[in-house]
Design a protein around this motif. Sequence first.
Motif, PDB file in Angstrom:
ATOM      1  N   UNK A  93       5.387  16.462 -10.273  1.00 55.13           N
ATOM      2  CA  UNK A  93       4.850  15.204  -9.786  1.00 55.13           C
ATOM      3  C   UNK A  93       3.470  15.394  -9.177  1.00 55.13           C
TER       4      UNK A  93
ATOM      5  N   UNK B 258       5.381  11.659   1.857  1.00 55.39           N
ATOM      6  CA  UNK B 258       5.454  12.355   3.131  1.00 55.39           C
ATOM      7  C   UNK B 258       6.908  12.683   3.416  1.00 55.39           C
TER       8      UNK B 258
ATOM      9  N   UNK C  16      -2.338  18.659  -2.648  1.00 51.40           N
ATOM     10  CA  UNK C  16      -1.398  17.784  -1.938  1.00 51.40           C
ATOM     11  C   UNK C  16      -1.820  16.319  -2.027  1.00 51.40           C
TER      12      UNK C  16
ATOM     13  N   UNK D  44       1.887   5.181  -7.263  1.00 55.25           N
ATOM     14  CA  UNK D  44       0.674   5.275  -8.070  1.00 55.25           C
ATOM     15  C   UNK D  44      -0.035   6.587  -7.760  1.00 55.25           C
ATOM     16  N   UNK D  45      -0.271   6.827  -6.482  1.00 50.26           N
ATOM     17  CA  UNK D  45      -0.990   8.064  -6.128  1.00 50.26           C
ATOM     18  C   UNK D  45      -0.047   9.258  -6.077  1.00 50.26           C
ATOM     19  N   UNK D  46       1.218   8.998  -6.037  1.00 52.58           N
ATOM     20  CA  UNK D  46       2.238  10.035  -6.017  1.00 52.58           C
ATOM     21  C   UNK D  46       2.104  10.954  -4.819  1.00 52.58           C
ATOM     22  N   UNK D  47       1.947  10.323  -3.682  1.00 49.38           N
ATOM     23  CA  UNK D  47       1.904  11.063  -2.440  1.00 49.38           C
ATOM     24  C   UNK D  47       3.231  10.795  -1.759  1.00 49.38           C
TER      25      UNK D  47
ATOM     26  N   UNK E 143       0.811   4.189  -2.686  1.00 45.95           N
ATOM     27  CA  UNK E 143       0.570   5.581  -2.291  1.00 45.95           C
ATOM     28  C   UNK E 143       1.648   6.488  -2.878  1.00 45.95           C
TER      29      UNK E 143
ATOM     30  N   UNK F  77       0.838  -1.192   0.000  1.00 49.51           N
ATOM     31  CA  UNK F  77       0.000   0.000   0.000  1.00 49.51           C
ATOM     32  C   UNK F  77       0.880   1.252   0.000  1.00 49.51           C
TER      33      UNK F  77
ATOM     34  N   UNK G 273      -9.619   9.272  -0.277  1.00 45.27           N
ATOM     35  CA  UNK G 273      -9.797   7.873   0.133  1.00 45.27           C
ATOM     36  C   UNK G 273     -11.136   7.349  -0.374  1.00 45.27           C
TER      37      UNK G 273
ATOM     38  N   UNK H 215       0.127   8.992   8.201  1.00 42.58           N
ATOM     39  CA  UNK H 215      -0.929  10.006   8.284  1.00 42.58           C
ATOM     40  C   UNK H 215      -1.679  10.163   6.972  1.00 42.58           C
ATOM     41  N   UNK H 216      -1.019   9.793   5.891  1.00 41.06           N
ATOM     42  CA  UNK H 216      -1.675   9.842   4.597  1.00 41.06           C
ATOM     43  C   UNK H 216      -2.496   8.597   4.353  1.00 41.06           C
ATOM     44  N   UNK H 217      -1.990   7.504   4.865  1.00 42.86           N
ATOM     45  CA  UNK H 217      -2.573   6.204   4.596  1.00 42.86           C
ATOM     46  C   UNK H 217      -3.839   5.997   5.418  1.00 42.86           C
ATOM     47  N   UNK H 218      -3.834   6.490   6.646  1.00 43.13           N
ATOM     48  CA  UNK H 218      -4.932   6.245   7.576  1.00 43.13           C
ATOM     49  C   UNK H 218      -5.245   4.745   7.575  1.00 43.13           C
TER      50      UNK H 218
ATOM     51  N   UNK I  95     -13.374   4.123   1.129  1.00 43.07           N
ATOM     52  CA  UNK I  95     -14.557   4.470   1.926  1.00 43.07           C
ATOM     53  C   UNK I  95     -15.784   4.419   1.026  1.00 43.07           C
TER      54      UNK I  95
ATOM     55  N   UNK J 106      -2.400  13.570  -9.830  1.00 41.94           N
ATOM     56  CA  UNK J 106      -2.259  12.187 -10.211  1.00 41.94           C
ATOM     57  C   UNK J 106      -3.374  11.863 -11.175  1.00 41.94           C
TER      58      UNK J 106
ATOM     59  N   UNK K  36      -8.701   3.123   8.402  1.00 38.21           N
ATOM     60  CA  UNK K  36      -9.942   3.593   7.781  1.00 38.21           C
ATOM     61  C   UNK K  36     -10.840   2.460   7.325  1.00 38.21           C
TER      62      UNK K  36
ATOM     63  N   UNK L  65      -2.746   0.077 -11.044  1.00 36.55           N
ATOM     64  CA  UNK L  65      -3.177   1.433 -10.732  1.00 36.55           C
ATOM     65  C   UNK L  65      -4.096   1.554  -9.533  1.00 36.55           C
ATOM     66  N   UNK L  66      -4.305   0.460  -8.825  1.00 36.52           N
ATOM     67  CA  UNK L  66      -5.164   0.552  -7.654  1.00 36.52           C
ATOM     68  C   UNK L  66      -4.338   0.449  -6.381  1.00 36.52           C
ATOM     69  N   UNK L  67      -4.783   1.144  -5.367  1.00 32.80           N
ATOM     70  CA  UNK L  67      -4.062   1.082  -4.101  1.00 32.80           C
ATOM     71  C   UNK L  67      -4.645  -0.046  -3.273  1.00 32.80           C
TER      72      UNK L  67
ATOM     73  N   UNK M 175     -10.706   6.908  -4.136  1.00 31.21           N
ATOM     74  CA  UNK M 175      -9.916   5.708  -4.429  1.00 31.21           C
ATOM     75  C   UNK M 175     -10.651   4.421  -4.069  1.00 31.21           C
TER      76      UNK M 175
ATOM     77  N   UNK N  34       2.028  13.656   4.272  1.00 32.19           N
ATOM     78  CA  UNK N  34       1.223  14.730   4.854  1.00 32.19           C
ATOM     79  C   UNK N  34       2.094  15.626   5.708  1.00 32.19           C
TER      80      UNK N  34
ATOM     81  N   UNK O 228      -7.980  14.298   2.401  1.00 34.82           N
ATOM     82  CA  UNK O 228      -7.569  12.896   2.440  1.00 34.82           C
ATOM     83  C   UNK O 228      -8.767  11.969   2.435  1.00 34.82           C
TER      84      UNK O 228
ATOM     85  N   UNK P 226      -4.601   9.171 -12.385  1.00 35.99           N
ATOM     86  CA  UNK P 226      -5.575   8.110 -12.098  1.00 35.99           C
ATOM     87  C   UNK P 226      -6.624   8.582 -11.096  1.00 35.99           C
ATOM     88  N   UNK P 227      -6.141   9.293 -10.076  1.00 34.25           N
ATOM     89  CA  UNK P 227      -7.069   9.830  -9.085  1.00 34.25           C
ATOM     90  C   UNK P 227      -8.004  10.841  -9.751  1.00 34.25           C
TER      91      UNK P 227
END
Lengths: 215, 347
Positions: free
Chosen positions: B84, A34, B226, A29-32, A26, A22, B331, A183-186, B337, B87, A189, A165-167, B334, B1, B327, B89-90
Amino acid sequence: MPYSETDLLPISALQHLLYCERQCALIHVERQWAENRETAQGNILHKKAHGGKSTTRPEGRSLRALPLRSLALGLFGVADVVQCRPGEPPVPVEYKRGRPKKNDCDRVQLCAQALCLEEMTGQPVPLGELFYGKTRRRVAVETSPGLRRVTAEAAARLHELIRDGRTPTAEPGPKCERCSLRELCLPHLGRRGSARSAFDRLLDSVVAAEEENSR
Amino acid sequence: MKTHLNTLYVTTQGSYLAKQGLTVQVRIDGKPRAQLPLHNLEGIVCFGRVGCSPALMGACADQGVAISFLTERGRYLASVRGASHGNVLVRRRQYRLADDPSTALDVARRIVLSKVANSRSVLLRAARDAEGAANRVAELQAAANRLSASVHELRGATSLDSIRGLEGEAATHYFGAFNALLSNAPASDTFRFTRRSRRPPLDPINALISFLYTLLLHDARSACEAVGLDPCVGFLHADRPGKPSLALDLMEELRAYVADRLAYSLINRRQVSADGFKLLDNGAIEMTDATRKAVLVAYQERKRDPLTHPFLAEKTVVGMLPHLQALLLVRWIRGDLDAYPPFLWKG
Ligand code: SF4
């Protein structure tokens, strides 16, 4: 099946993949990303390793920030240092903040560099070295058949994950405690159940509680 | 974050920001005046004639530090972001969901529900604090009751238009009670609210809340970026070129709790005063530089106020709310949730 140049993925993604799929998704793929103190320090260390000049001494040459790629694995990256001694195979050296880890991450990353070097130079690369900032120790790593297999499998899995392409959903565990993307992943959840009904309940309680108060 | 919530607001005209190693250096008249480590920063907001070196812009883009350029009075001009960011895909999923009428309706309804519920909580909290001032309490409670009715109607609303209509009505009732939020009987009529005016603000309260909304919108926008969302494609707000619809969506649920509460408490605590505002020839009202600075400082402090996030059940601070909500939004987009849960304040 060899990959094409446009399909290459960064070698550094392998360590994320092996840490947590994951996390890997993140970031790649999601290009996040931290940025925390640790990764910032890691960057400084790499800058130092890359920043120095390549040197030529009688005992051999030290090439810094050497670009690498392998079409067989579909990976590209930059070696911190590659040591070339006359008459010996080249040795990739990777600098790591911290101390040696229990898992394979660092060795796999190094092995991927070695495989890239082999493909580019046509020479076998039987050894690499990991340098750990905390312990200031160099650890020699043999690119054994077992490690090569693990590395190739990780590279294949990485391509699959990115293509998909899926997380993947989180599988929370102890690794989450040290994860810079927490903190981004949570991570918890997914376990919280329906957000829709949670919102409805919350709204009911907000409205009801205050109706009581206003009486 | 970003857990660091420091935003560098640069208001001194003629300042220049440059990269010095891993820090930002603020220069005024060529002399270094301040230096901040980049990794401690969440964002940089430049008001008016403030320059920025390309090296700094690059480093900020790299590290996800948002730089925004606003006019001296706070109108948004531009921001800098890195390659960068965003995204594809998002974003594709975001567009698909926003294009689907029933999904958009569902999200928009929950956003407005939380906006109205939060406005209502603000009124009721003020009513509790105003104990003794019978007139104010009655007015606040009456308005809160109207908003309760809006909540019930919103739950049954079946079109975006009706949702927007109900939102408008609720806003009228809410702002109708705004004067009752003010505790100090003003000597002059400086702080009397008549109705919401934005372009331009026609009284000091409007000038104050408009400025706070600008700051909040900046935060909502960078939060969207972000997490990789397109800040211009929203669910409640209709698309229009250049309009940050998603950031505006995100802001709705936070306006009352973050900005409005700060606005009236600034007045009640006399942190802003009548002479902090200028009347222009065309009837528009503008804040003085000193007031603007005082508001920026107060906003920064507001961001440090602790709270427990109602959905995540985790301790956080007000300044993290735009990020946390963005976020949760990503989520949901994606697929982690089953719905987007907007922020609900348990007054
Ligand atoms: S918090 Fe846990 S599940 Fe999430 S990315 Fe990190 S290690 Fe993976």
